[in-house]
Design a protein around this motif. Structure first.
Motif, PDB file in Angstrom:
ATOM      1  N   ALA A  60      14.047  50.706  23.060  1.00  0.00           N
ATOM      2  CA  ALA A  60      13.894  50.916  21.612  1.00  0.00           C
ATOM      3  C   ALA A  60      12.926  52.062  21.334  1.00  0.00           C
ATOM      4  CB  ALA A  60      13.425  49.638  20.940  1.00  0.00           C
ATOM      5  N   SER A  61      11.849  52.147  22.088  1.00  0.00           N
ATOM      6  CA  SER A  61      10.892  53.239  21.900  1.00  0.00           C
ATOM      7  C   SER A  61      11.518  54.580  22.263  1.00  0.00           C
ATOM      8  CB  SER A  61       9.634  52.997  22.745  1.00  0.00           C
ATOM      9  OG  SER A  61       8.902  51.902  22.245  1.00  0.00           O
ATOM     10  N   PHE A  62      12.222  54.638  23.388  1.00  0.00           N
ATOM     11  CA  PHE A  62      12.886  55.880  23.779  1.00  0.00           C
ATOM     12  C   PHE A  62      13.948  56.275  22.757  1.00  0.00           C
ATOM     13  CE2 PHE A  62      11.822  54.521  28.323  1.00  0.00           C
ATOM     14  CZ  PHE A  62      10.671  55.289  28.364  1.00  0.00           C
ATOM     15  N   ASN A  63      14.684  55.294  22.239  1.00  0.00           N
ATOM     16  CA  ASN A  63      15.701  55.588  21.229  1.00  0.00           C
ATOM     17  C   ASN A  63      15.080  56.191  19.975  1.00  0.00           C
ATOM     18  OD1 ASN A  63      17.914  54.815  22.745  1.00  0.00           O
ATOM     19  ND2 ASN A  63      18.001  52.751  21.878  1.00  0.00           N
ATOM     20  N   GLU A  64      13.920  55.690  19.587  1.00  0.00           N
ATOM     21  CA  GLU A  64      13.256  56.235  18.403  1.00  0.00           C
ATOM     22  C   GLU A  64      12.765  57.653  18.668  1.00  0.00           C
ATOM     23  OE1 GLU A  64      12.135  56.296  14.436  1.00  0.00           O
ATOM     24  OE2 GLU A  64      13.527  55.039  15.552  1.00  0.00           O
ATOM     25  N   ALA A  65      12.257  57.905  19.870  1.00  0.00           N
ATOM     26  CA  ALA A  65      11.846  59.273  20.218  1.00  0.00           C
ATOM     27  C   ALA A  65      13.044  60.216  20.144  1.00  0.00           C
ATOM     28  CB  ALA A  65      11.227  59.294  21.622  1.00  0.00           C
ATOM     29  N   ILE A  66      14.191  59.768  20.621  1.00  0.00           N
ATOM     30  CA  ILE A  66      15.416  60.576  20.577  1.00  0.00           C
ATOM     31  C   ILE A  66      15.877  60.786  19.133  1.00  0.00           C
ATOM     32  CG2 ILE A  66      17.881  60.547  21.142  1.00  0.00           C
ATOM     33  CD1 ILE A  66      17.005  59.097  23.796  1.00  0.00           C
ATOM     34  N   ARG A  67      15.790  59.749  18.327  1.00  0.00           N
ATOM     35  CA  ARG A  67      16.197  59.880  16.924  1.00  0.00           C
ATOM     36  C   ARG A  67      15.348  60.952  16.227  1.00  0.00           C
ATOM     37  NH1 ARG A  67      14.975  58.736  11.950  1.00  0.00           N
ATOM     38  NH2 ARG A  67      13.027  57.633  12.386  1.00  0.00           N
ATOM     39  N   LEU A  68      14.050  60.941  16.508  1.00  0.00           N
ATOM     40  CA  LEU A  68      13.145  61.896  15.869  1.00  0.00           C
ATOM     41  C   LEU A  68      13.270  63.298  16.451  1.00  0.00           C
ATOM     42  CD1 LEU A  68      10.014  59.605  15.636  1.00  0.00           C
ATOM     43  CD2 LEU A  68      11.381  60.452  13.710  1.00  0.00           C
ATOM     44  N   LYS A  69      13.591  63.364  17.742  1.00  0.00           N
ATOM     45  CA  LYS A  69      13.670  64.663  18.421  1.00  0.00           C
ATOM     46  C   LYS A  69      14.857  64.626  19.381  1.00  0.00           C
ATOM     47  CE  LYS A  69      10.598  67.714  21.105  1.00  0.00           C
ATOM     48  NZ  LYS A  69      11.096  68.961  20.940  1.00  0.00           N
ATOM     49  N   PRO A  70      16.048  64.888  18.874  1.00  0.00           N
ATOM     50  CA  PRO A  70      17.259  64.763  19.705  1.00  0.00           C
ATOM     51  C   PRO A  70      17.267  65.629  20.959  1.00  0.00           C
ATOM     52  CG  PRO A  70      17.843  64.936  17.392  1.00  0.00           C
ATOM     53  CD  PRO A  70      16.368  65.219  17.497  1.00  0.00           C
ATOM     54  N   ASP A  71      16.463  66.666  21.014  1.00  0.00           N
ATOM     55  CA  ASP A  71      16.417  67.527  22.203  1.00  0.00           C
ATOM     56  C   ASP A  71      15.231  67.177  23.109  1.00  0.00           C
ATOM     57  OD1 ASP A  71      14.459  68.417  20.473  1.00  0.00           O
ATOM     58  OD2 ASP A  71      14.819  70.540  20.862  1.00  0.00           O
ATOM     59  N   PHE A  72      14.901  65.885  23.202  1.00  0.00           N
ATOM     60  CA  PHE A  72      13.769  65.392  23.998  1.00  0.00           C
ATOM     61  C   PHE A  72      14.323  64.881  25.334  1.00  0.00           C
ATOM     62  CE2 PHE A  72       9.517  63.049  23.145  1.00  0.00           C
ATOM     63  CZ  PHE A  72       9.111  63.216  24.442  1.00  0.00           C
ATOM     64  N   PRO A  73      14.440  65.741  26.354  1.00  0.00           N
ATOM     65  CA  PRO A  73      15.126  65.333  27.585  1.00  0.00           C
ATOM     66  C   PRO A  73      14.466  64.167  28.299  1.00  0.00           C
ATOM     67  CG  PRO A  73      14.060  67.465  27.870  1.00  0.00           C
ATOM     68  CD  PRO A  73      13.941  67.104  26.425  1.00  0.00           C
ATOM     69  N   GLY A  74      13.153  64.068  28.275  1.00  0.00           N
ATOM     70  CA  GLY A  74      12.481  62.980  28.959  1.00  0.00           C
ATOM     71  C   GLY A  74      12.860  61.616  28.417  1.00  0.00           C
ATOM     72  N   ALA A  75      13.074  61.534  27.109  1.00  0.00           N
ATOM     73  CA  ALA A  75      13.451  60.266  26.506  1.00  0.00           C
ATOM     74  C   ALA A  75      14.834  59.818  26.963  1.00  0.00           C
ATOM     75  CB  ALA A  75      13.384  60.373  24.981  1.00  0.00           C
ATOM     76  N   TYR A  76      15.739  60.764  27.153  1.00  0.00           N
ATOM     77  CA  TYR A  76      17.060  60.430  27.688  1.00  0.00           C
ATOM     78  C   TYR A  76      16.943  60.009  29.156  1.00  0.00           C
ATOM     79  CZ  TYR A  76      19.292  62.628  23.638  1.00  0.00           C
ATOM     80  OH  TYR A  76      19.697  62.955  22.372  1.00  0.00           O
ATOM     81  N   TYR A  77      16.143  60.725  29.891  1.00  0.00           N
ATOM     82  CA  TYR A  77      15.990  60.469  31.313  1.00  0.00           C
ATOM     83  C   TYR A  77      15.412  59.078  31.575  1.00  0.00           C
ATOM     84  CZ  TYR A  77      14.194  60.887  36.075  1.00  0.00           C
ATOM     85  OH  TYR A  77      13.916  60.664  37.388  1.00  0.00           O
ATOM     86  N   ASN A  78      14.379  58.729  30.845  1.00  0.00           N
ATOM     87  CA  ASN A  78      13.715  57.436  31.067  1.00  0.00           C
ATOM     88  C   ASN A  78      14.530  56.301  30.505  1.00  0.00           C
ATOM     89  OD1 ASN A  78      11.644  58.540  32.467  1.00  0.00           O
ATOM     90  ND2 ASN A  78      10.312  58.742  30.732  1.00  0.00           N
TER      91      ASN A  78
END
Length: 78
Positions: A60-78
């Motif tokens: 859920a935390s990683f999904n929110e990071a992605i929602r706020l910054k769709p080009d955040f590769p680390g959030a997708y990776y983790n």
């Protein structure tokens, strides 16, 4: 300056590096409360949650990071 989200974020990073994951989550939560659009705080909270075995919360935390910054590769990776 108790309303400075960067201080809570940096404290959370230090706590995480010391293995104090619950304390880090609390610091990241405060950074998020003060600045709800802070993708790095969600991302790092997800890392701390993952280290505690809180995998659903971490997602859920990683999904929110992605929602706020769709080009955040680390959030997708983790």
């Amino acid at each position: 300056k108790p309303d400075f989200p960067g201080a809570y974020y940096n404290r959370g990073n230090a706590q995480h590096n010391l293995g104090q994951h619950e304390e880090a989550i609390a610091s990241f939560n405060e950074a998020i409360r003060l600045k709800p659009d802070f993708p790095g705080a969600y991302y790092n909270r997800g890392n701390a949650q993952h280290n505690l075995g809180q995998h659903e919360e971490a997602i859920a935390s990683f999904n929110e990071a992605i929602r706020l910054k769709p080009d955040f590769p680390g959030a997708y990776y983790n």
